[in-house]
Write a protein that holds these residues in place. Structure first.
Motif, PDB file in Angstrom:
ATOM      1  N   ALA A 218       0.829  -1.204   0.000  1.00 49.10           N
ATOM      2  CA  ALA A 218       0.000   0.000   0.000  1.00 49.10           C
ATOM      3  C   ALA A 218       0.866   1.258   0.000  1.00 49.10           C
ATOM      4  O   ALA A 218       0.569   2.237  -0.701  1.00 49.10           O
ATOM      5  N   GLU A 219       1.951   1.232   0.774  1.00 45.97           N
ATOM      6  CA  GLU A 219       2.852   2.385   0.814  1.00 45.97           C
ATOM      7  C   GLU A 219       3.542   2.601  -0.529  1.00 45.97           C
ATOM      8  O   GLU A 219       3.712   3.741  -0.973  1.00 45.97           O
ATOM      9  N   ASN A 220       3.928   1.514  -1.182  1.00 47.42           N
ATOM     10  CA  ASN A 220       4.567   1.635  -2.491  1.00 47.42           C
ATOM     11  C   ASN A 220       3.607   2.231  -3.515  1.00 47.42           C
ATOM     12  O   ASN A 220       4.008   3.036  -4.368  1.00 47.42           O
ATOM     13  N   ALA A 221       2.344   1.808  -3.425  1.00 49.31           N
ATOM     14  CA  ALA A 221       1.346   2.346  -4.349  1.00 49.31           C
ATOM     15  C   ALA A 221       1.154   3.840  -4.133  1.00 49.31           C
ATOM     16  O   ALA A 221       1.046   4.623  -5.087  1.00 49.31           O
ATOM     17  N   LEU A 222       1.125   4.253  -2.859  1.00 46.94           N
ATOM     18  CA  LEU A 222       0.989   5.676  -2.558  1.00 46.94           C
ATOM     19  C   LEU A 222       2.222   6.457  -2.978  1.00 46.94           C
ATOM     20  O   LEU A 222       2.127   7.590  -3.476  1.00 46.94           O
ATOM     21  N   SER A 223       3.382   5.845  -2.760  1.00 47.43           N
ATOM     22  CA  SER A 223       4.630   6.501  -3.146  1.00 47.43           C
ATOM     23  C   SER A 223       4.688   6.709  -4.654  1.00 47.43           C
ATOM     24  O   SER A 223       5.144   7.754  -5.139  1.00 47.43           O
ATOM     25  N   ALA A 224       4.248   5.688  -5.395  1.00 51.30           N
ATOM     26  CA  ALA A 224       4.252   5.811  -6.851  1.00 51.30           C
ATOM     27  C   ALA A 224       3.308   6.913  -7.309  1.00 51.30           C
ATOM     28  O   ALA A 224       3.501   7.523  -8.366  1.00 51.30           O
ATOM     29  N   ALA A 225       2.289   7.186  -6.512  1.00 51.36           N
ATOM     30  CA  ALA A 225       1.338   8.246  -6.849  1.00 51.36           C
ATOM     31  C   ALA A 225       1.782   9.586  -6.299  1.00 51.36           C
ATOM     32  O   ALA A 225       1.065  10.582  -6.426  1.00 51.36           O
ATOM     33  N   GLY A 226       2.966   9.609  -5.661  1.00 55.53           N
ATOM     34  CA  GLY A 226       3.488  10.848  -5.115  1.00 55.53           C
ATOM     35  C   GLY A 226       2.830  11.283  -3.835  1.00 55.53           C
ATOM     36  O   GLY A 226       2.835  12.461  -3.482  1.00 55.53           O
ATOM     37  N   ARG A 227       2.281  10.308  -3.101  1.00 59.67           N
ATOM     38  CA  ARG A 227       1.617  10.631  -1.837  1.00 59.67           C
ATOM     39  C   ARG A 227       2.189   9.762  -0.721  1.00 59.67           C
ATOM     40  O   ARG A 227       2.757   8.694  -0.965  1.00 59.67           O
ATOM     41  N   ALA A 228       2.059  10.197   0.484  1.00 64.19           N
ATOM     42  CA  ALA A 228       2.514   9.432   1.646  1.00 64.19           C
ATOM     43  C   ALA A 228       1.312   8.846   2.353  1.00 64.19           C
ATOM     44  O   ALA A 228       0.210   9.409   2.310  1.00 64.19           O
ATOM     45  N   ALA A 229       1.492   7.728   2.978  1.00 68.17           N
ATOM     46  CA  ALA A 229       0.396   7.113   3.714  1.00 68.17           C
ATOM     47  C   ALA A 229      -0.018   7.989   4.872  1.00 68.17           C
ATOM     48  O   ALA A 229       0.833   8.441   5.645  1.00 68.17           O
ATOM     49  N   ARG A 234      -1.685   4.410   8.508  1.00 68.37           N
ATOM     50  CA  ARG A 234      -0.497   3.594   8.739  1.00 68.37           C
ATOM     51  C   ARG A 234      -0.516   2.999  10.138  1.00 68.37           C
ATOM     52  O   ARG A 234      -0.190   1.827  10.338  1.00 68.37           O
ATOM     53  N   ALA A 235      -0.902   3.824  11.123  1.00 69.49           N
ATOM     54  CA  ALA A 235      -0.950   3.333  12.508  1.00 69.49           C
ATOM     55  C   ALA A 235      -1.949   2.187  12.635  1.00 69.49           C
ATOM     56  O   ALA A 235      -1.699   1.184  13.316  1.00 69.49           O
ATOM     57  N   GLU A 236      -3.103   2.302  11.945  1.00 72.30           N
ATOM     58  CA  GLU A 236      -4.107   1.237  12.004  1.00 72.30           C
ATOM     59  C   GLU A 236      -3.593  -0.031  11.350  1.00 72.30           C
ATOM     60  O   GLU A 236      -3.793  -1.137  11.849  1.00 72.30           O
ATOM     61  N   LEU A 237      -2.893   0.101  10.223  1.00 64.80           N
ATOM     62  CA  LEU A 237      -2.344  -1.060   9.531  1.00 64.80           C
ATOM     63  C   LEU A 237      -1.304  -1.754  10.378  1.00 64.80           C
ATOM     64  O   LEU A 237      -1.264  -2.981  10.490  1.00 64.80           O
ATOM     65  N   GLU A 238      -0.411  -0.954  10.981  1.00 64.39           N
ATOM     66  CA  GLU A 238       0.653  -1.551  11.795  1.00 64.39           C
ATOM     67  C   GLU A 238       0.072  -2.224  13.031  1.00 64.39           C
ATOM     68  O   GLU A 238       0.550  -3.265  13.469  1.00 64.39           O
ATOM     69  N   ALA A 239      -0.971  -1.610  13.608  1.00 60.61           N
ATOM     70  CA  ALA A 239      -1.594  -2.201  14.803  1.00 60.61           C
ATOM     71  C   ALA A 239      -2.238  -3.532  14.467  1.00 60.61           C
ATOM     72  O   ALA A 239      -2.174  -4.478  15.244  1.00 60.61           O
TER      73      ALA A 239
END
Length: 242
Positions: A218-229, A234-239
């Motif tokens: 998901a982070e890579n997809a956002l990065s490719a779109a020029g956005r940050a998670a 991110r906190a919910e995903l990591e939890a």
């Protein structure tokens, strides 16, 4: 106290079936197939003719195999009792229990499946008097099996069927004078529980790794779109991965 039979001179049903593998007839064919099934772990040992027939039904055996099993049962029943022995003189002989899994449909319990498992260690871990001769309520066997990782829990009604060879098992313990719980049974159940918990742990760790990989994807997809998670996402995903 009765003198227990000597297992070295009283073969179990399993051992007796293996002796039939040299025969050149349908019973010999069945015995060879049975031996192969045990060796390959396709099914367990049969402690009685009815146990063998149950295995055949579970394997959807052809009618000829079932006919051979009926013939084999007749021959076994003609064997002198002393030659037959008690199958449970073999410590490894299974005591198979079937649990019918059910669900409530109105006021009725509808069967939705079943599970078979070897409950020998569960029964061995009990004082003989607690097993008794009235097997009208064997729910404790199910709960003990779940607690020790022999089977998965079932969130619904269930029925524990009385094993066909339970009377033989009780007879064996009475003849052997084993009224107390077998000392090795608790150890065997503890080892089974450890294996079960370790398997559950590995499943949990594998799921955590899957979730972490999903985070990275998901982070890579956002990065490719020029956005940050977003921090909250991110906190919910990591939890959820912890």
């Amino acid at each position: 106290m009765s003198t227990p039979r000597n297992p070295s001179t009283t073969p179990t049903f399993h051992a007796w079936v293996l002796k039939q593998t040299t025969r050149d007839d349908a019973v010999g064919d069945l015995a060879r197939d049975y031996r192969t099934g045990v060796k390959r772990g396709i099914h367990g040992r049969a402690s009685s003719p009815d146990g063998l027939i149950k295995i055949l039904h579970a394997q959807r055996a052809i009618p000829a195999a079932l006919e051979a099993a009926s013939r084999l049962k007749e021959e076994w029943m003609r064997e002198p009792k002393q030659a037959q022995g008690n199958p449970f003189s073999d410590p490894a002989a299974p005591l198979t229990v079937r649990v019918r899994l059910e669900r409530w449909v109105g006021d009725y319990a509808q069967e939705i499946g079943s599970v078979d498992f070897d409950a020998r260690a569960v029964f061995d871990s009990q004082h003989l008097d607690s097993i008794g001769t009235d097997q009208s309520d064997l729910d404790w066997v199910f709960y003990a099996a779940v607690a020790n990782g022999l089977i998965e829990n079932h969130d619904g009604p269930f029925t524990v069927e009385v094993p066909e060879d339970l009377a033989e098992y009780i007879e064996h313990r009475e003849n052997a004078g084993m009224t107390e719980a077998y000392p090795s049974a608790a150890e065997a159940l503890a080892a089974t529980r450890v294996d079960h918990l370790q398997a559950k742990l590995q499943q949990t760790l594998a799921e955590a790794e899957r979730l972490r990989a999903a985070i990275v994807e998901a982070e890579n997809a956002l990065s490719a779109a020029g956005r940050a998670a977003p921090p909250v996402i991110r906190a919910e995903l990591e939890a959820s991965a912890d």
